[in-house]
Each structure stands twice: as structure tokens, then as C-alpha cells.
Write an enzyme that holds these catalytic residues in place. Structure first.
Site, PDB file in Angstrom:
ATOM      1  N   ARG A 128       0.849  -1.204   0.000  1.00  0.00           N
ATOM      2  CA  ARG A 128       0.000   0.000   0.000  1.00  0.00           C
ATOM      3  C   ARG A 128       0.881   1.250   0.000  1.00  0.00           C
ATOM      4  NH1 ARG A 128      -1.569   2.027   4.509  1.00  0.00           N
ATOM      5  NH2 ARG A 128      -2.218   0.156   5.619  1.00  0.00           N
ATOM      6  N   TYR A 131     -16.640  15.118 -17.629  1.00  0.00           N
ATOM      7  CA  TYR A 131     -17.016  13.714 -17.474  1.00  0.00           C
ATOM      8  C   TYR A 131     -18.048  13.558 -16.348  1.00  0.00           C
ATOM      9  CZ  TYR A 131     -16.926   9.003 -15.797  1.00  0.00           C
ATOM     10  OH  TYR A 131     -17.334   7.790 -15.325  1.00  0.00           O
ATOM     11  N   ASP A 169      -7.554  17.487 -16.292  1.00  0.00           N
ATOM     12  CA  ASP A 169      -7.831  16.104 -16.649  1.00  0.00           C
ATOM     13  C   ASP A 169      -7.437  15.951 -18.118  1.00  0.00           C
ATOM     14  OD1 ASP A 169      -8.959  13.748 -17.555  1.00  0.00           O
ATOM     15  OD2 ASP A 169     -10.783  13.947 -16.357  1.00  0.00           O
ATOM     16  N   LYS A 174      -7.942   4.487 -20.053  1.00  0.00           N
ATOM     17  CA  LYS A 174      -8.181   4.858 -21.454  1.00  0.00           C
ATOM     18  C   LYS A 174      -6.893   4.673 -22.281  1.00  0.00           C
ATOM     19  CE  LYS A 174     -12.295   6.404 -20.001  1.00  0.00           C
ATOM     20  NZ  LYS A 174     -12.195   6.426 -18.552  1.00  0.00           N
TER      21      LYS A 174
HETATM   22  C1  LIG Z   1     -12.309  12.504 -18.905  1.00  0.00           C
HETATM   23  C2  LIG Z   1     -12.394  11.429 -17.854  1.00  0.00           C
HETATM   24  N1  LIG Z   1     -11.805  11.624 -16.667  1.00  0.00           N
HETATM   25  C3  LIG Z   1     -11.849  10.700 -15.706  1.00  0.00           C
HETATM   26  C4  LIG Z   1     -12.520   9.509 -15.879  1.00  0.00           C
HETATM   27  C5  LIG Z   1     -12.552   8.525 -14.752  1.00  0.00           C
HETATM   28  O1  LIG Z   1     -11.713   7.434 -15.025  1.00  0.00           O
HETATM   29  P1  LIG Z   1     -11.945   5.954 -14.477  1.00  0.00           P
HETATM   30  O2  LIG Z   1     -13.114   5.382 -15.201  1.00  0.00           O
HETATM   31  O3  LIG Z   1     -10.648   5.272 -14.787  1.00  0.00           O
HETATM   32  O4  LIG Z   1     -12.227   6.052 -13.039  1.00  0.00           O
HETATM   33  C6  LIG Z   1     -13.166   9.258 -17.108  1.00  0.00           C
HETATM   34  C7  LIG Z   1     -13.910   8.016 -17.387  1.00  0.00           C
HETATM   35  O5  LIG Z   1     -14.262   7.215 -16.618  1.00  0.00           O
HETATM   36  C8  LIG Z   1     -13.097  10.254 -18.107  1.00  0.00           C
HETATM   37  O6  LIG Z   1     -13.710  10.096 -19.265  1.00  0.00           O
HETATM   38  N1  LIG Z   2     -21.326   3.491 -15.031  1.00  0.00           N
HETATM   39  C1  LIG Z   2     -20.134   4.281 -15.073  1.00  0.00           C
HETATM   40  C2  LIG Z   2     -19.988   4.916 -16.401  1.00  0.00           C
HETATM   41  C3  LIG Z   2     -18.558   5.044 -16.788  1.00  0.00           C
HETATM   42  S1  LIG Z   2     -18.267   6.139 -18.138  1.00  0.00           S
HETATM   43  C4  LIG Z   2     -16.589   5.833 -18.538  1.00  0.00           C
HETATM   44  C5  LIG Z   2     -15.893   6.862 -19.342  1.00  0.00           C
HETATM   45  N2  LIG Z   2     -15.342   7.903 -18.567  1.00  0.00           N
HETATM   46  C6  LIG Z   2     -16.651   7.471 -20.465  1.00  0.00           C
HETATM   47  O1  LIG Z   2     -16.698   8.705 -20.607  1.00  0.00           O
HETATM   48  O2  LIG Z   2     -17.181   6.701 -21.290  1.00  0.00           O
HETATM   49  C7  LIG Z   2     -20.221   5.345 -13.990  1.00  0.00           C
HETATM   50  O3  LIG Z   2     -21.276   5.473 -13.384  1.00  0.00           O
HETATM   51  O4  LIG Z   2     -19.219   5.989 -13.694  1.00  0.00           O
END
Ligand SMILES: Cc1ncc(COP(=O)(O)O)c(C=O)c1O
Ligand SMILES: N[C@@H](CCSC[C@H](N)C(=O)O)C(=O)O
Length: 415
Positions: free
Chosen positions: A71, A123, A197, A222
């Protein structure tokens, strides 16, 4: 280094890479840097070993080794963090369990009463965490159109603790002027943190730390990993004090990335440049096709993008995510369901091409009323382009559009 964090818990700062130990120390082009990893492994293993262990035996009851507990630190994670720091132009990177974990670690810098300025297009999960903090944590969040510099600066005051930017935004592909906003924030509220981000572009196409921002974070789920086979997040900084604060939270909350996922991510990063380039050139072809067929397409590779010049003043590429509108939710649904090659899935940055409707999927957690206030079109289709053959992708899309009734004439099928 502060006395609160023993140096044994800190990953070593990134050494400049060199193909041969003792050889000339220099920076190579990014495509070279992503592939080349240094490993201090005693057997000179070509692939960084996976230290699949929770604990490390100590030399004696009083003498601590470099690691004690995964950790707090693990050699595979250290190697990943050092490698990413090189690529992200950071002095320190922290690898955590997901992109949202990264955001959570960053958000723990906030205190009740603090104000955050964030985009009105961002997001859905980020929006959800900010909403949670404003409802339960005494944080005030202002969502503004970050394409307007004055919309951001108007909200700046001595309580502003963080400015959170995405460029391009997910899913409306809006671009904001990161260097100018950063300069103005620092001039007005010097202690406010600017966090970006960078998930939509990855370090291959944009390095916001170079513009003076304090924190860059990415969902490594991603582009960085690229195969949708792991969840991870990365946080990159150039200020050691800030790094220590963030590391404290990683260790205290236990969100550091597990050894096997570190190894998978390290492997994925090696092909980042080549994957990103191919996905991006496919995205350009798809965007041009859709625009030619008469759709309103949002993609910074198109000259019609309202912030085309601004984007190219900051970025080295347009990325592989684009969105377009059809004018009807039903038509959009039919398009999504008629595609065969494009997987109906959330997320992006994968080798496979994906199609989704953000309002029903990735951004469904944003209240429909708020989505409407922020002018997020319900019929929006997001395409996350992969590395397949571009003609196959366009062909499949054409047929989906035609089947859904979105292409009115047979001639559009051949454009
Ligand atoms: C622009 C962006 N930032 C952060 C996240 C969060 O990443 P994660 O799904 O790996 O938690 C996502 C998608 O989930 C995203 O599209
Ligand atoms: N059910 C998920 C959805 C994840 S979306 C993942 C990604 N960032 C995108 O933009 O497609 C949630 O509730 O977070």
C-alpha cells in the site's frame, strides 16, 4: 523533502533514460521514451518484474528496507511511476486504482468552504464527485463554460481553491485556453491549484504541466493502457510538497495501483504512441466523412471546430474521440444499435472502436435537468475511434447511418 514522509516511501525521481547504463544521458523523442524502460532488476529482465507481494521482509527489527508494504510502495509501481513521470514531463507521478481515484486524491486537498471552478461540460463521474462534495463536504462548485476565459475569471475570489479543467471536454469536445487561464488564476489567487484532466489526449498529444498547471491527472483506463483490460489513474506534478500531500492520501486511503495492474499499464504504455497515432488518423477520416455527409461534428481535427487554432496552439494531435448530433434521439439510438464493428460501450482510448450515447451512458449520472441547462444534446453520439482499418470503420458507420434513416440518399453511402 518533509519529515512526515520517510524517503523509503517515495519513488525515486525519474532519471533521464539512456539505452545503455553509463551511456549518454539524454531525452529521446516521445515515441522512443514510451518504449524504453529502465529496470534495476538483478537478472536484467527485459520486462519489469511483477512484485506480487503485500509485504517485504525487513533486514532486522530496526533496519527498514526500501519497501515494507505494497500500500505504501511496491517496486513495480515505482517503475511505472518513474516511467510515466518521464513521459508526462513531471517530477513525480502517482499511480492509483482508477481515474476517479486520482480525482478523489486531488479533491482531498479541498477543505470545507473552499470554492472550485469546473467546466459545464465534463465527465459525468467527475461531475458526480463534485456534486457529492458540494452536498456533503461544504465545497462550493461553480460550473462555467471554460471556453470563455472571463467566465472562469469572474468566479475567482480568495476562497477559490481549485480550478479544474478538461480540454477537450468529454463529450462536447470543447477546448479551453489552459495557459491563459492558468496565468490569470496564478496572478489572482496564487495559492489556487489548477488541475487538468488530460484523459482525452494523453501525454502523446498534450502536456499541461508544460503550461504551468499544478496537477495533471488521467484515467489510465483509457489511452495509457489502451486495451480496456484494467482500471487505473495517474496523477502527475512538478512540486515535491504537493506530491507529498497527494502521496499521503494515496498511502492513507490505500488506493495505490496493485502490482499486476502496474505491470499491465507499463506494458500498455509502450504501445501508446503507435496506438494513439493510428486511432487519431482513423478519427480524422471518420470525422471528415461525417461532416461531408452533413452532420454537425465536434472534433478538433476539423477546421470547422470553433477553437481549432487554440487547440493546435496547445496540442500535438486531435485525439480519437469525436461526437456528432443527428437531430433525433430515436435516430441516434438506431444508429448506435445498427453498428456492428463499433462496440456499444462506455469509455475510450481502446484499440477497439466504440459508439455510445453519453446522455444514456457515460453522463447518465448527471441530472437530466442539469444536462438540459448545460445544453448537452440528448441525441449526441460519441465515437471513440480505435486502430482498425479506417475503411472498415467508415463502411460500418455508413451502413448504420443508412439503416437508421440518417442518410437520406444512396449517394451519401458512397461519399
Ligand atoms: C475525462 C475522464 N476523466 C476521468 C474519468 C474517470 O476514469 P476511471 O473510469 O478510470 O475512473 C473518465 C472516465 O471514466 C473520463 O472520461
Ligand atoms: N457506469 C459508469 C460509467 C462510466 S463512463 C466511462 C468513461 N469515462 C466514459 O466517458 O465513457 C459510472 O457510473 O461511472
Amino acid at each position: 523533502m518533509s519529515s512526515s514522509v520517510p524517503s523509503s516511501l517515495l519513488p525515486p525521481s525519474p532519471a533521464p533514460s539512456t539505452p545503455r547504463p553509463g551511456g549518454p544521458q539524454r531525452r529521446f523523442k516521445l515515441e522512443t521514451e514510451v518504449v524504453y524502460t529502465e529496470s534495476p532488476d538483478q537478472y536484467r529482465s527485459s520486462s519489469v518484474p511483477i512484485y506480487q507481494t503485500a509485504t517485504f521482509k525487513q533486514v532486522s527489527g530496526s533496519e527498514m528496507g526500501e519497501y515494507d508494504y505494497s500500500r505504501s510502495g511496491n517496486p513495480t509501481r515505482t517503475q511505472l511511476e518513474r516511467h510515466l513521470a518521464k513521459i508526462m514531463n513531471a517530477s513525480r507521478v502517482l499511480a492509483v486504482a482508477s481515474g476517479m481515484s486520482a480525482m478523489d486524491v486531488i479533491a482531498r486537498l479541498l477543505r470545507p468552504g473552499d470554492e472550485v471552478i469546473a467546466g459545464d461540460d465534463l465527465y459525468g463521474g467527475t461531475n458526480r464527485l463534485l456534486k457529492y462534495l458540494s452536498t456533503n463536504g461544504g465545497i462550493v462548485v461553480h460550473h462555467v463554460d471554460t471556453t470563455s476565459i472571463s467566465a472562469v475569471t469572474e468566479k475567482l475570489n480568495d476562497k477559490t481553491s481549485m480550478v479544474l479543467l478538461e480540454s477537450p471536454t468529454n463529450p462536447l469536445i470543447k477546448i479551453c485556453d489552459i495557459p491563459t487561464i492558468t496565468r490569470l488564476v496564478k496572478a489572482t489567487v496564487p495559492n489556487a491549484i489548477v488541475a487538468v484532466d488530460n484523459t482525452m489526449l494523453s501525454p502523446i498529444a498534450q502536456n499541461p504541466l508544460d503550461f504551468g498547471v499544478d496537477i495533471v491527472y488521467e484515467s489510465a483506463t483509457k489511452f495509457l493502457s489502451g486495451h480496456h483490460d484494467l482500471m487505473a489513474g495517474v496523477i502527475a506534478v512538478n512540486d515535491e510538497k504537493l506530491a507529498e500531500k497527494l502521496f499521503f492520501t494515496v498511502n492513507a486511503t490505500g488506493c495505490g495501483l496493485a502490482p499486476f495492474d502496474c505491470w499491465l499499464l507499463l506494458r500498455g504504455v509502450k504501445t501508446l504512441a503507435i496506438r494513439f497515432e493510428k486511432a487519431q488518423s482513423n478519427a480524422q477520416i471518420v470525422a471528415e466523412y461525417l461532416e461531408g455527409a452533413g452532420f454537425k461534428v465536434r472534433y478538433p481535427g476539423l477546421e470547422s471546430h470553433p477553437q481549432y487554432d487554440l487547440h493546435w496552439s496547445m496540442a500535438r494531435g486531435a485525439g480519437a474521440v469525436l461526437s456528432f448530433e443527428t437531430g433525433s434521439v430515436d435516430v441516434s439510438e438506431r444508429i448506435v444499435e445498427s453498428a456492428r464493428l463499433w462496440g456499444i460501450s462506455v469509455s475510450f482510448g481502446c484499440v477497439n472502436s466504440l459508439i455510445s450515447m453519453p446522455c444514456k451512458m457515460s453522463h447518465a449520472s448527471i441530472d437530466p435537468k442539469v444536462r438540459a441547462e448545460r445544453a448537452l444534446p440528448e441525441d449526441l453520439i460519441r465515437l471513440c475511434v480505435g486502430i482498425e482499418n479506417a475503411s472498415d470503420l467508415v463502411e460500418d458507420l455508413k451502413h448504420a447511418l443508412f439503416q437508421a434513416g440518417a442518410l437520406k440518399t444512396e449517394s451519401a453511402l458512397s461519399c
